[in-house]
Design a protein around this motif. Structure first.
Motif, PDB file in Angstrom:
ATOM      1  N   VAL A 156       0.835  -1.211   0.000  1.00  0.00           N
ATOM      2  CA  VAL A 156       0.000   0.000   0.000  1.00  0.00           C
ATOM      3  C   VAL A 156       0.863   1.252   0.000  1.00  0.00           C
ATOM      4  N   VAL A 157       1.888   1.276   0.842  1.00  0.00           N
ATOM      5  CA  VAL A 157       2.746   2.457   0.949  1.00  0.00           C
ATOM      6  C   VAL A 157       3.518   2.701  -0.344  1.00  0.00           C
ATOM      7  N   ALA A 158       3.836   1.627  -1.074  1.00  0.00           N
ATOM      8  CA  ALA A 158       4.597   1.773  -2.317  1.00  0.00           C
ATOM      9  C   ALA A 158       3.835   2.542  -3.380  1.00  0.00           C
ATOM     10  N   HIS A 159       2.509   2.602  -3.284  1.00  0.00           N
ATOM     11  CA  HIS A 159       1.697   3.327  -4.270  1.00  0.00           C
ATOM     12  C   HIS A 159       1.463   4.750  -3.781  1.00  0.00           C
ATOM     13  N   ARG A 160       2.516   5.551  -3.805  1.00  0.00           N
ATOM     14  CA  ARG A 160       2.387   6.939  -3.362  1.00  0.00           C
ATOM     15  C   ARG A 160       1.425   7.689  -4.273  1.00  0.00           C
ATOM     16  N   GLY A 161       0.543   8.467  -3.662  1.00  0.00           N
ATOM     17  CA  GLY A 161      -0.480   9.174  -4.423  1.00  0.00           C
ATOM     18  C   GLY A 161      -1.712   8.352  -4.682  1.00  0.00           C
ATOM     19  N   GLN A 162      -1.635   7.022  -4.452  1.00  0.00           N
ATOM     20  CA  GLN A 162      -2.786   6.140  -4.662  1.00  0.00           C
ATOM     21  C   GLN A 162      -2.946   5.175  -3.485  1.00  0.00           C
ATOM     22  N   MET A 163      -2.510   5.600  -2.289  1.00  0.00           N
ATOM     23  CA  MET A 163      -2.497   4.678  -1.161  1.00  0.00           C
ATOM     24  C   MET A 163      -3.903   4.267  -0.740  1.00  0.00           C
ATOM     25  N   LEU A 164      -4.849   5.177  -0.799  1.00  0.00           N
ATOM     26  CA  LEU A 164      -6.212   4.839  -0.388  1.00  0.00           C
ATOM     27  C   LEU A 164      -6.823   3.792  -1.313  1.00  0.00           C
ATOM     28  N   ILE A 165      -6.669   3.984  -2.623  1.00  0.00           N
ATOM     29  CA  ILE A 165      -7.237   3.020  -3.559  1.00  0.00           C
ATOM     30  C   ILE A 165      -6.469   1.705  -3.483  1.00  0.00           C
ATOM     31  N   ALA A 166      -5.142   1.761  -3.236  1.00  0.00           N
ATOM     32  CA  ALA A 166      -4.367   0.521  -3.075  1.00  0.00           C
ATOM     33  C   ALA A 166      -4.816  -0.244  -1.841  1.00  0.00           C
ATOM     34  N   ALA A 167      -5.102   0.484  -0.737  1.00  0.00           N
ATOM     35  CA  ALA A 167      -5.595  -0.174   0.467  1.00  0.00           C
ATOM     36  C   ALA A 167      -6.975  -0.783   0.234  1.00  0.00           C
ATOM     37  N   LEU A 474       5.098  -0.241  12.951  1.00  0.00           N
ATOM     38  CA  LEU A 474       4.770   1.054  13.557  1.00  0.00           C
ATOM     39  C   LEU A 474       5.592   2.184  12.941  1.00  0.00           C
ATOM     40  N   ILE A 475       6.874   1.936  12.696  1.00  0.00           N
ATOM     41  CA  ILE A 475       7.735   2.970  12.110  1.00  0.00           C
ATOM     42  C   ILE A 475       7.259   3.335  10.705  1.00  0.00           C
ATOM     43  N   ILE A 476       6.937   2.313   9.902  1.00  0.00           N
ATOM     44  CA  ILE A 476       6.490   2.587   8.522  1.00  0.00           C
ATOM     45  C   ILE A 476       5.165   3.341   8.528  1.00  0.00           C
ATOM     46  N   LEU A 477       4.229   2.908   9.364  1.00  0.00           N
ATOM     47  CA  LEU A 477       2.941   3.605   9.433  1.00  0.00           C
ATOM     48  C   LEU A 477       3.118   5.034   9.943  1.00  0.00           C
ATOM     49  N   GLY A 478       3.952   5.206  10.967  1.00  0.00           N
ATOM     50  CA  GLY A 478       4.164   6.543  11.507  1.00  0.00           C
ATOM     51  C   GLY A 478       4.825   7.475  10.511  1.00  0.00           C
ATOM     52  N   SER A 479       5.878   6.991   9.836  1.00  0.00           N
ATOM     53  CA  SER A 479       6.572   7.833   8.861  1.00  0.00           C
ATOM     54  C   SER A 479       5.686   8.159   7.667  1.00  0.00           C
ATOM     55  N   THR A 480       4.853   7.199   7.255  1.00  0.00           N
ATOM     56  CA  THR A 480       3.959   7.456   6.127  1.00  0.00           C
ATOM     57  C   THR A 480       2.908   8.503   6.482  1.00  0.00           C
ATOM     58  N   TRP A 485       0.864  14.022   6.217  1.00  0.00           N
ATOM     59  CA  TRP A 485       0.473  15.248   6.921  1.00  0.00           C
ATOM     60  C   TRP A 485       1.313  16.427   6.458  1.00  0.00           C
ATOM     61  N   ARG A 486       2.602  16.227   6.249  1.00  0.00           N
ATOM     62  CA  ARG A 486       3.471  17.303   5.759  1.00  0.00           C
ATOM     63  C   ARG A 486       3.058  17.748   4.365  1.00  0.00           C
ATOM     64  N   ASP A 487       2.754  16.774   3.495  1.00  0.00           N
ATOM     65  CA  ASP A 487       2.304  17.142   2.154  1.00  0.00           C
ATOM     66  C   ASP A 487       0.983  17.905   2.203  1.00  0.00           C
ATOM     67  N   TRP A 488       0.117  17.540   3.145  1.00  0.00           N
ATOM     68  CA  TRP A 488      -1.176  18.210   3.245  1.00  0.00           C
ATOM     69  C   TRP A 488      -1.017  19.642   3.728  1.00  0.00           C
ATOM     70  N   ARG A 489       0.005  19.865   4.602  1.00  0.00           N
ATOM     71  CA  ARG A 489       0.228  21.198   5.144  1.00  0.00           C
ATOM     72  C   ARG A 489       0.905  22.134   4.165  1.00  0.00           C
ATOM     73  N   LYS A 490       1.477  21.619   3.091  1.00  0.00           N
ATOM     74  CA  LYS A 490       2.145  22.476   2.123  1.00  0.00           C
ATOM     75  C   LYS A 490       1.124  23.361   1.426  1.00  0.00           C
ATOM     76  N   PRO A 491       1.531  24.573   1.013  1.00  0.00           N
ATOM     77  CA  PRO A 491       0.584  25.455   0.318  1.00  0.00           C
ATOM     78  C   PRO A 491       0.096  24.883  -0.993  1.00  0.00           C
ATOM     79  N   ASP A 492       1.002  24.226  -1.712  1.00  0.00           N
ATOM     80  CA  ASP A 492       0.630  23.659  -3.002  1.00  0.00           C
ATOM     81  C   ASP A 492       0.141  22.243  -2.785  1.00  0.00           C
ATOM     82  N   ARG A 493      -1.193  22.064  -2.796  1.00  0.00           N
ATOM     83  CA  ARG A 493      -1.770  20.757  -2.493  1.00  0.00           C
ATOM     84  C   ARG A 493      -2.241  20.047  -3.745  1.00  0.00           C
ATOM     85  N   ARG A 494      -1.734  20.425  -4.853  1.00  0.00           N
ATOM     86  CA  ARG A 494      -2.150  19.757  -6.077  1.00  0.00           C
ATOM     87  C   ARG A 494      -1.653  18.327  -6.075  1.00  0.00           C
ATOM     88  N   THR A 495      -2.395  17.436  -6.669  1.00  0.00           N
ATOM     89  CA  THR A 495      -1.999  16.040  -6.766  1.00  0.00           C
ATOM     90  C   THR A 495      -0.865  15.903  -7.763  1.00  0.00           C
TER      91      THR A 495
END
Length: 534
Positions: A156-167, A474-480, A485-495
């Motif tokens: 799931v984590v390997a599909h960056r940008g598509q993690m929800l659909i991968a899950a 736990l480390i992988i889930l926490g870092s992901t 969260w960091r990407d969401w906080r950025k001003p540019d939230r475009r996919t």
């Protein structure tokens, strides 16, 4: 060393030699045809391997798996179209070489880098086998459950940008694994009083539908293109001499391939991008990357060819497939009552060593075959898409029907083929469904077994390996979650897709502006010359 004669005895058979030859040559040919790929070929051949001995069927599938990436470099270099998805980075530097008239040099570099990557990974596995034999018995039911859970999370984590659909697709695969008779009390689950669902949803039927039939539908909807093969000069042997001038790039890239291949859910794409990025950073001429760089071509090809042998580590040592192709191979083990996991290294180590030796022989066979037959293989890129699609469609339905002689299986495969077609058109992942089906069954059985010995929740991680796996999860889930969260906080939230579209539009707009500027300059120049002439 005592296992070497026993392993050679396993391989010293005419049917194993024939499977190696057919797998290596057939894999190269399949890789050279854009739009097919090893997943389609393995899915079609999978029912036929059930009637073979385990070593014969696995060497055939491993031959196709390992050699297809060799062949996939041919169209990527010659016509800027990767034969397999993992040869996409090969186009960055291979095709610019072709445009300069250096196609033979590019092919030679790709062959030599692929050979070095493949041999390096197999040699690493041979030396790692004793270590695996000592570590594998430490894995009990709860460790295998946590390792399977880790593999699912990594997918799931390997599909960056598509993690929800991968899950979601992984969950759908787990749901499919629960249909039918449950393993403990043999009660029916999710059958809805339908007798044809009592046996569950067959993994091979789903694999053939999602990979083979969906690709056939895609090929049938694509237009045929006229392909012109470029002329080239040079020798196919010069790549080995040039590769010797870049040993660091080949070694580091092969190491990335081995490391990424051992981690479930990561695979060739991550290995390629990491090796290509590191080679570019360490290069003295980074500006040449993407414009016909020999180092870039070596990095991409050596990394992706080092993955197949390394991907067998979690499969053989733990019985956990790291991707769809090794999940297909797992079914060959189960059909012949050969259970991969800790017991395989304890009880049948000659079989494991025989597989490694087969991979070494495979790389040698593929290299010799490519040096002899490249001139003929390039014509496979001209096969019309629709003709190819009809062949894949016919062979897929024949393979599905041959499993249980059931028309219902053909209907189920057709439904999953349509699902795979839709997912591919939407650029959504398919692999999580297959891994969900395979890992879901493993997780259910191991969780049931381990719960019988657990009184409190913390007892589940009271052993060292289980605790380490739990901490890694736990480390992988926490870092992901932190990265999201960091990407969401950025001003540019475009996919990433919107950013890519904007970048593409900017490039097109820039090209259009330059085109009109050149036309205006030409008109002014023409008027000036007309004025002088008058």
């Amino acid at each position: 060393m005592d296992m070497l004669p026993a392993a050679l005895e396993v391989l010293w058979r005419w049917d194993v030699a024939l499977a190696l030859l057919a797998g290596s040559i057939g894999g190269v040919a399949i890789g050279a045809i854009p739009g097919v790929g090893p997943a389609v070929a393995i899915a079609i051949l999978l029912p036929a391997t059930f009637a073979m001995d385990p070593i014969v069927g696995l060497t055939l599938l491993l031959g196709i798996y390992g050699s297809s990436m060799y062949g996939g470099a041919i169209p990527a270099i010659l016509i800027n179209t990767p034969g397999t998805a993992v040869n996409a980075l090969t186009t960055y530097d291979g095709y610019p070489m072709t445009q300069r008239g250096e196609a033979r040099r590019a092919l030679s570099l790709a062959y030599s880098a692929s050979f070095v990557g493949g041999m390096f990974s197999v040699i690493c596995l041979i030396f790692l086998s004793p270590v695996l034999a000592k570590i594998a018995p430490m894995f009990g039911s709860r460790e295998i459950f946590l390792a399977a859970l880790l593999g699912m999370i990594l997918v799931v984590v390997a599909h960056r940008g598509q993690m929800l659909i991968a899950a979601a697709l992984s969950g759908f695969g787990i749901f499919l694994s629960t249909v039918g008779l449950e393993p403990a009390a043999y009660t029916r689950r999710y059958t809805f009083e339908q007798s044809w669902l009592a046996g569950g949803v067959d993994l091979i039927v789903v694999v053939l539908g999602l990979f083979a039939l969906s690709q056939a539908f895609l090929l049938l909807t694509m237009d045929d293109e006229k392909i012109r093969l470029p002329r080239s000069r040079g020798s196919l042997l010069q790549g080995f001499r040039e590769l010797a001038r870049h040993p660091r790039v080949a070694a580091v890239s092969s190491g990335f391939g081995v490391l990424m291949g051992m981690i479930p859910g990561v695979g060739e794409f991550t290995a390629q991008f990491m090796s290509y990025t590191s080679a570019r950073k360490l290069s003295k001429t980074p500006q040449s990357f993407g414009n016909g760089s020999a180092e870039g071509l070596i990095a991409s090809e050596s990394a992706n060819n080092a993955v197949p042998a390394a991907a067998m580590i979690p499969l053989l040592a733990l019985g956990i497939p790291g991707e769809a192709l090794t999940a297909m191979m797992l079914s060959v083990f189960y059909v012949h009552n050969v259970v991969p996991g800790p017991g395989l290294f304890q009880n049948d180590m000659p079989f494991v060593v025989a597989l490694y030796i087969a991979l070494l022989i495979l790389n040698l066979l593929v290299l010799v075959f490519l040096l002899i037959s490249t001139g003929w293989l390039v014509h496979l890129t001209r096969i019309p898409n629709r003709f190819l699609g009809m062949c894949v469609l016919l062979l897929s339905f024949v393979g599905v029907f041959s499993i249980r002689n059931s028309a219902v299986d053909c209907l189920i495969a057709g439904a999953f083929g349509l699902l795979g077609f839709v997912l591919k058109r939407l650029n959504l992942p398919i692999v999580p469904i297959i891994l969900g089906m395979v890992l879901g069954g493993i997780m259910e059985v191991k969780l049931r077994t381990s719960l019988a010995r657990i009184r409190e929740p913390l007892d589940f991680i009271d052993r060292p390996i289980a605790f380490i796996l739990f901490c890694v999860i736990l480390i992988i889930l926490g870092s992901t979650l932190w990265q999201v969260w960091r990407d969401w906080r950025k001003p540019d939230r475009r996919t990433p897709q919107k950013k890519a579209v904007k970048h593409f539009n900017t490039r097109i707009a820039g090209r259009t502006a330059r085109h009109f500027e050149n036309r205006i300059k030409q008109q002014r120049r023409r008027r000036f010359y007309d004025h002088l002439g008058s």
